[in-house]
Design an enzyme around this catalytic site. Sequence first.
Site, PDB file in Angstrom:
ATOM      1  N   HIS A   1       0.855  -1.189   0.000  1.00  0.00           N
ATOM      2  CA  HIS A   1       0.000   0.000   0.000  1.00  0.00           C
ATOM      3  C   HIS A   1       0.891   1.239   0.000  1.00  0.00           C
ATOM      4  O   HIS A   1       2.028   1.195   0.489  1.00  0.00           O
ATOM      5  CB  HIS A   1      -0.887   0.020   1.240  1.00  0.00           C
ATOM      6  CG  HIS A   1      -1.983  -0.991   1.219  1.00  0.00           C
ATOM      7  ND1 HIS A   1      -3.113  -0.846   1.984  1.00  0.00           N
ATOM      8  CD2 HIS A   1      -2.144  -2.149   0.542  1.00  0.00           C
ATOM      9  CE1 HIS A   1      -3.917  -1.874   1.784  1.00  0.00           C
ATOM     10  NE2 HIS A   1      -3.344  -2.687   0.908  1.00  0.00           N
TER      11      HIS A   1
ATOM     12  N   GLU B 109       0.948   3.852   1.812  1.00  0.00           N
ATOM     13  CA  GLU B 109       1.405   4.279   3.133  1.00  0.00           C
ATOM     14  C   GLU B 109       2.575   3.427   3.621  1.00  0.00           C
ATOM     15  O   GLU B 109       3.538   3.957   4.185  1.00  0.00           O
ATOM     16  CB  GLU B 109       0.256   4.182   4.151  1.00  0.00           C
ATOM     17  CG  GLU B 109      -0.937   5.030   3.806  1.00  0.00           C
ATOM     18  CD  GLU B 109      -2.001   4.301   2.996  1.00  0.00           C
ATOM     19  OE1 GLU B 109      -3.180   4.666   3.132  1.00  0.00           O
ATOM     20  OE2 GLU B 109      -1.658   3.381   2.219  1.00  0.00           O
TER      21      GLU B 109
ATOM     22  N   CYS C 209      -6.202   2.124   5.735  1.00  0.00           N
ATOM     23  CA  CYS C 209      -6.880   0.893   6.139  1.00  0.00           C
ATOM     24  C   CYS C 209      -6.330   0.437   7.490  1.00  0.00           C
ATOM     25  O   CYS C 209      -5.412   1.048   8.051  1.00  0.00           O
ATOM     26  CB  CYS C 209      -6.670  -0.192   5.079  1.00  0.00           C
ATOM     27  SG  CYS C 209      -4.970  -0.812   5.019  1.00  0.00           S
TER      28      CYS C 209
ATOM     29  N   CYS D 231      -2.457  -0.329   7.399  1.00  0.00           N
ATOM     30  CA  CYS D 231      -1.627   0.880   7.349  1.00  0.00           C
ATOM     31  C   CYS D 231      -1.726   1.685   8.638  1.00  0.00           C
ATOM     32  O   CYS D 231      -0.723   2.205   9.133  1.00  0.00           O
ATOM     33  CB  CYS D 231      -2.015   1.716   6.137  1.00  0.00           C
ATOM     34  SG  CYS D 231      -1.653   0.880   4.572  1.00  0.00           S
TER      35      CYS D 231
END
Length: 154
Positions: free
Chosen positions: A56, A58, A86, A89
């Site tokens: 992801h 992040e 999410c 993260c």
Amino acid sequence: MSGFFDDVRWMRLALDEAQAALITGDVPIGAVAVLDGQVIGRGRNRREADGDPTAHAEIVALREAARAVGEWRLERVTLYCTLEPCIMCAGAMVQARLWRLVYGALDERYGAAGSALDLVRNPRFNHRVEVYAGVLRDECAALLDSFFRTLREG
């Protein structure tokens, strides 16, 4: 401490990262880690590009930031994300002792920084992340909406 205009400036860089994710067919989400007015980490969604469920935006930006500062503690770092993080993260942000999170679009379904859940400010944890939501919200949401509309139509 960062002001609103600085937040907008850094969020625009995160939007650039999100745009770059489109090239590999990834969901257009971007992130930028900033320390003392300098970008120390950049990330874009790379799940499709890398075949990695943890890639992801992040996480990618947090990894770069940790390498830049030479340790896993990111106590003075602000992370700018185009979409509310999410659970994975948000958990990484707490574990990294991230100082501040600034995000654009809300994720009412999976967001873990105030929408569906508030993992980053859970009082049961020994660290809580300062959160500022909604910076360039409309631009961030429009990029995601356009991506998913194209997927549905194509």
